[in-house]
Design a protein around this motif. Structure first.
Motif, PDB file in Angstrom:
ATOM      1  N   ARG A  94     -12.284  15.154 -10.709  1.00 45.73           N
ATOM      2  CA  ARG A  94     -11.095  13.790 -11.122  1.00 45.73           C
ATOM      3  C   ARG A  94     -11.105  12.907  -9.689  1.00 45.73           C
ATOM      4  O   ARG A  94     -10.914  13.472  -8.988  1.00 45.73           O
ATOM      5  CB  ARG A  94     -10.135  14.250 -11.490  1.00 45.73           C
ATOM      6  N   ILE A  95     -11.194  11.306 -10.334  1.00 41.70           N
ATOM      7  CA  ILE A  95     -11.185  10.244  -9.108  1.00 41.70           C
ATOM      8  C   ILE A  95     -10.213   9.591  -9.760  1.00 41.70           C
ATOM      9  O   ILE A  95      -9.549   9.631 -10.678  1.00 41.70           O
ATOM     10  CB  ILE A  95     -12.898   9.516  -9.777  1.00 41.70           C
ATOM     11  N   TRP A  96      -9.922   8.515  -9.154  1.00 41.14           N
ATOM     12  CA  TRP A  96      -8.279   8.043  -9.035  1.00 41.14           C
ATOM     13  C   TRP A  96      -8.475   6.329  -8.516  1.00 41.14           C
ATOM     14  O   TRP A  96      -9.370   6.649  -7.591  1.00 41.14           O
ATOM     15  CB  TRP A  96      -7.616   8.508  -8.942  1.00 41.14           C
ATOM     16  N   CYS A  97      -7.793   5.560  -8.095  1.00 42.47           N
ATOM     17  CA  CYS A  97      -8.126   4.272  -8.367  1.00 42.47           C
ATOM     18  C   CYS A  97      -5.661   4.043  -8.332  1.00 42.47           C
ATOM     19  O   CYS A  97      -5.291   4.358  -9.025  1.00 42.47           O
ATOM     20  CB  CYS A  97      -7.700   3.246  -9.058  1.00 42.47           C
ATOM     21  N   ASN A  98      -5.639   3.863  -6.420  1.00 43.42           N
ATOM     22  CA  ASN A  98      -4.536   3.487  -5.762  1.00 43.42           C
ATOM     23  C   ASN A  98      -4.375   2.768  -5.144  1.00 43.42           C
ATOM     24  O   ASN A  98      -4.624   2.221  -4.796  1.00 43.42           O
ATOM     25  CB  ASN A  98      -4.098   4.664  -5.865  1.00 43.42           C
ATOM     26  N   ILE A  99      -3.538   2.322  -5.918  1.00 46.55           N
ATOM     27  CA  ILE A  99      -2.785   0.265  -6.003  1.00 46.55           C
ATOM     28  C   ILE A  99      -1.591  -0.103  -5.397  1.00 46.55           C
ATOM     29  O   ILE A  99      -0.964   1.002  -6.289  1.00 46.55           O
ATOM     30  CB  ILE A  99      -3.698  -0.811  -6.316  1.00 46.55           C
ATOM     31  N   PHE A 100      -1.942  -0.859  -4.317  1.00 45.93           N
ATOM     32  CA  PHE A 100      -0.090  -1.100  -4.562  1.00 45.93           C
ATOM     33  C   PHE A 100       0.186  -2.391  -4.416  1.00 45.93           C
ATOM     34  O   PHE A 100      -0.547  -3.577  -3.802  1.00 45.93           O
ATOM     35  CB  PHE A 100       0.366  -1.277  -3.181  1.00 45.93           C
ATOM     36  N   VAL A 101       1.156  -2.813  -5.341  1.00 46.91           N
ATOM     37  CA  VAL A 101       1.370  -5.303  -6.138  1.00 46.91           C
ATOM     38  C   VAL A 101       2.477  -4.563  -5.308  1.00 46.91           C
ATOM     39  O   VAL A 101       3.766  -4.753  -5.312  1.00 46.91           O
ATOM     40  CB  VAL A 101       1.485  -4.873  -7.292  1.00 46.91           C
ATOM     41  N   PRO A 102       2.573  -5.902  -3.893  1.00 46.70           N
ATOM     42  CA  PRO A 102       3.182  -5.973  -3.659  1.00 46.70           C
ATOM     43  C   PRO A 102       4.350  -7.278  -3.701  1.00 46.70           C
ATOM     44  O   PRO A 102       3.916  -7.405  -4.732  1.00 46.70           O
ATOM     45  CB  PRO A 102       3.277  -6.844  -2.178  1.00 46.70           C
ATOM     46  N   PRO A 103       5.565  -7.458  -3.621  1.00 45.27           N
ATOM     47  CA  PRO A 103       6.550  -8.548  -4.611  1.00 45.27           C
ATOM     48  C   PRO A 103       6.106  -9.469  -3.464  1.00 45.27           C
ATOM     49  O   PRO A 103       5.496  -9.841  -2.264  1.00 45.27           O
ATOM     50  CB  PRO A 103       8.226  -8.061  -4.281  1.00 45.27           C
ATOM     51  N   GLU A 104       6.357 -10.448  -4.176  1.00 38.31           N
ATOM     52  CA  GLU A 104       6.172 -11.676  -3.895  1.00 38.31           C
ATOM     53  C   GLU A 104       7.378 -12.788  -2.566  1.00 38.31           C
ATOM     54  O   GLU A 104       5.956 -13.383  -1.889  1.00 38.31           O
ATOM     55  CB  GLU A 104       6.190 -13.187  -5.084  1.00 38.31           C
ATOM     56  N   ASP A 105       7.889 -11.392  -2.315  1.00 40.03           N
ATOM     57  CA  ASP A 105       8.063 -12.186  -1.036  1.00 40.03           C
ATOM     58  C   ASP A 105       8.033 -11.175   0.227  1.00 40.03           C
ATOM     59  O   ASP A 105       8.279 -11.523   1.819  1.00 40.03           O
ATOM     60  CB  ASP A 105      10.169 -11.785  -0.419  1.00 40.03           C
ATOM     61  N   GLY A 106       6.387 -10.377  -0.177  1.00 44.35           N
ATOM     62  CA  GLY A 106       5.862  -9.555   0.964  1.00 44.35           C
ATOM     63  C   GLY A 106       6.747  -8.404   1.152  1.00 44.35           C
ATOM     64  O   GLY A 106       5.904  -7.724   1.697  1.00 44.35           O
ATOM     65  N   PHE A 107       8.218  -8.169   0.799  1.00 39.51           N
ATOM     66  CA  PHE A 107       8.983  -6.934   0.888  1.00 39.51           C
ATOM     67  C   PHE A 107       7.782  -5.680   0.529  1.00 39.51           C
ATOM     68  O   PHE A 107       7.312  -5.222  -0.649  1.00 39.51           O
ATOM     69  CB  PHE A 107       9.392  -6.499   0.705  1.00 39.51           C
ATOM     70  N   GLN A 108       7.812  -4.440   1.432  1.00 39.51           N
ATOM     71  CA  GLN A 108       6.234  -3.338   1.115  1.00 39.51           C
ATOM     72  C   GLN A 108       6.831  -2.142   0.563  1.00 39.51           C
ATOM     73  O   GLN A 108       6.415  -1.105  -0.089  1.00 39.51           O
ATOM     74  CB  GLN A 108       5.637  -3.019   2.303  1.00 39.51           C
ATOM     75  N   TYR A 109       8.125  -2.148  -0.203  1.00 34.16           N
ATOM     76  CA  TYR A 109       8.650  -0.633   0.132  1.00 34.16           C
ATOM     77  C   TYR A 109       9.808  -1.287  -1.687  1.00 34.16           C
ATOM     78  O   TYR A 109      10.989  -1.097  -1.180  1.00 34.16           O
ATOM     79  CB  TYR A 109       9.258  -0.060   0.808  1.00 34.16           C
ATOM     80  N   PRO A 110       9.277  -1.662  -2.888  1.00 32.74           N
ATOM     81  CA  PRO A 110       9.900  -2.219  -3.538  1.00 32.74           C
ATOM     82  C   PRO A 110      10.659  -0.884  -4.304  1.00 32.74           C
ATOM     83  O   PRO A 110      11.626  -0.903  -4.669  1.00 32.74           O
ATOM     84  CB  PRO A 110       9.178  -2.763  -4.716  1.00 32.74           C
ATOM     85  N   GLN A 111       9.982   0.044  -4.117  1.00 34.48           N
ATOM     86  CA  GLN A 111      10.599   1.144  -5.253  1.00 34.48           C
ATOM     87  C   GLN A 111      11.662   2.287  -4.385  1.00 34.48           C
ATOM     88  O   GLN A 111      12.473   2.453  -5.172  1.00 34.48           O
ATOM     89  CB  GLN A 111       9.670   2.484  -5.681  1.00 34.48           C
TER      90      GLN A 111
END
Length: 230
Positions: free
Chosen positions: A176-193
């Motif tokens: 199984r292969i995958w694609c993992n991405i991170f969509v950052p918020p507009e203000d650049g904060f990296q830990y929205p969740q």
């Protein structure tokens, strides 16, 4: 003469026995036809059995040739050729994910082989099921690309794929292969969740942001530090 004397009696016999003779002739005719029909059936059955025998012997010879060598379709992940795990992708942007894969089995993949989406978040525009890959020989590498679109909502996303061949609709095989991405918020904060979870617990956003960043997004450490603020 003797023949002349016998002729009236013979004529009388033929006249009286005509229906019986006709019935006898029909019986003989039917019997002969049945004999030929049965003979033809037996010949056809014999020829058919010989054909089956030849097919069985041919199958046995093929089976013997591959005895102990199971035929398996396999695929092995080699590398990410673009957008490694955790890559930052701008919200709503289109990108192309590419993997390098290896046919690690002992037979070529079927011509109809496709890479199919099997789980996670479907990042392909219009929810396309998969992409065609085609026939790849054993020990041959191939680069497979999928056009994707990042969600508009910030966060981490994973999309999973399997190579499939056309049996019973599509049957998956190999890694199984995958694609993992991170969509950052507009203000650049990296830990929205993580920030969302902290705010649900009632902590102030400005302080939570600072502590999350100092803890590299570690939720438990951030909560413990916030609890010890008072």
């Amino acid at each position: 003469s003797t023949v002349d004397n016998a002729r009236p009696a013979l004529n009388e016999f033929l006249e009286n026995a005509g229906p019986q003779l006709e019935q006898f002739a029909c019986t003989v005719k039917d019997t002969v036809e049945d004999i030929f029909d049965n003979a033809a059936t037996n010949v056809n059955e014999f020829l058919h059995s010989e054909e089956k025998k030849d097919e069985k012997e041919s199958y046995s010879s093929i089976k013997d040739a591959f005895e102990g060598v199971p035929i398996k379709y396999e695929v092995k992940f080699v590398s990410d050729e673009s957008y490694p795990d955790g890559a930052n992708i701008e919200a709503g942007s289109v990108f192309t994910k590419t993997w390098k894969l290896l046919n690690s089995g002992n037979v070529a993949w079927p011509k109809e082989t496709c890479l199919h989406f099997v789980g996670g978040t479907n990042l392909m525009p219009n929810f396309t099921k998969g992409v065609h890959v085609g026939e790849i020989q054993p020990n041959e590498e191939v680069c497979v690309s999928v056009t994707m679109k990042a969600p508009t909502k910030p966060g981490k996303y994973s999309s999973y794929f399997r190579m499939c061949y056309p049996i019973n609709d599509y049957l998956p095989f190999g890694d199984r292969i995958w694609c993992n991405i991170f969509v950052p918020p507009e203000d650049g904060f990296q830990y929205p969740q993580e920030l969302e979870k902290v705010l649900e617990m009632g902590f102030p956003e400005d302080i939570a942001r600072v502590i999350l960043e100092s803890n590299n997004g570690n939720f438990e450490e951030t909560v413990n530090e916030l609890l010890n603020q008072n």
